[in-house]
Design an enzyme around this catalytic site. Sequence first.
Site, short mmCIF file in Angstrom:
data_model
loop_
_atom_site.label_atom_id
_atom_site.label_comp_id
_atom_site.label_asym_id
_atom_site.label_seq_id
_atom_site.Cartn_x
_atom_site.Cartn_y
_atom_site.Cartn_z
CB SER A 95 -1.05 -6.63 5.16
OG SER A 95 -0.04 -5.90 5.13
CG ASP A 137 0.54 -1.76 3.07
OD1 ASP A 137 1.27 -2.66 2.99
OD2 ASP A 137 -0.50 -1.38 3.90
CG ASP A 156 -1.57 -4.74 1.78
OD1 ASP A 156 -0.42 -4.90 2.12
OD2 ASP A 156 -2.20 -3.93 2.04
#
Length: 454
Positions: free
Chosen positions: A99, A247, A245
């Site tokens: 992440s 998100d 990532d």
Amino acid sequence: MTLRFGTDGVRGPASEFSDAFLSALGQAAAEVLGAAVSGSDVFVIGRDTRESGALLESSLSAGLQRGGAKPLSIGVVPTPAVAWVCAQRSVPGAVISASHNPWTDNGIKFFAAGGRKLSYELEAKLEARIDELVGREREDAKGSIGVIVDDTEAVSAWCDSIIASSNIVFEGNQSPLRIVIDCANGSASLVAPTIFRSLGLEVEVLHAEPNGRNINDACGSTHPEDLQRAVLASGAALGLAFDGDADRLLAVDELGGLIDGDQLIALFARNLHEQGNLAGDRVVVTVMSNLGFRLAMESQGIEVIETPVGDRHVLEALARTQSSLGGEQSGHIVFADLATTGDGILSGVQLVGLVASASEPFSVLAASSMNRLPQVLLNVTVETPREDMESFLAGVIGDEIAAVELSLGSQGRVLIRPSGTEPLVRIMVEAPTAEQAESAARTLVAAVLRVCSA
């Protein structure tokens, strides 16, 4: 095993992911999440741009095959793309990413068939099986290479679904909206520019040249300074910042101001509420969301459902209450009618549509969505953490906490909680002024130190 499941899968230095561990992880995932549960032996895998990603993918795939699964790689993609494919095909999946962490770290998180994050029960079962397999000292796992089947068309289908969710319309002689996007040299780099340009937007792209080691490096949602400067310099209507990532999403208004997840969720909630599309007139957020958010929602007749920190808790509450919108201050935003997990690019597309259709600039929209109260967050190091730390503190310094809360009244809030990953007690105070918040937080820090160092 030094690597353990945390709040979002397994994460740590990439060097700690040995072949034996990855093989055990893959085999356990295939056995616990695979054909016996999903009815399909396909296991989707995606990864971000880290240098270590391809090697981890190969070793994980070897373990998946050993467990009877057929790894299907969709390449370097945002985490939500993997979740979407899992939902569309009713198969489990894995994402190889750390992440927003630096490139030296990596991690693996799983989705159950249908694109949902794992329940605690499934996660515990998976971890127990990993421990059994690692304990066998699997010499056959060393240097194992998995045979990976590629399916890049799945990514195109996900991109098409994001584009289809947009309601952006430029009428008559209206000029296309100009935006700046910061891809964090991560997985958004390969897809975000194409998605936003396909919507007829003028797009300036920052940090979309990943080299395996520059992911999140002074860029993206953790370092939005370049984006803020670029929005001001270009006269853009807004900027969008993704993490490694993709998100999560943070935004920048046309004046260069940073707009966090609380403000974005407040904007989306108000917009959906006015359209009659906010399910149950509810929104789900964590305990860390600003008190100003709660007050703004209350004034509009929108119920706020509160969860512990972590997007998994938000997702569980969304499903349980059949709500359609939720998220975190950090920028994880979930449109439950459109996705099974947080999706930064999807959130960005929805935000651009909202700004494009408004008669006011983004800065005015954001300011009117909520009045953000000053928030102070301090950490106290605890040498010997207690398992019952939260209840212990409530008992021994409960009177001092209550006194602080009383002094702040309805326009302030106190949150004291132990960290789930570090020997820390986190103290958060919100108040009408920064001075009040700082003073109250320092008072509580002293109280925690007094009882924890005794």
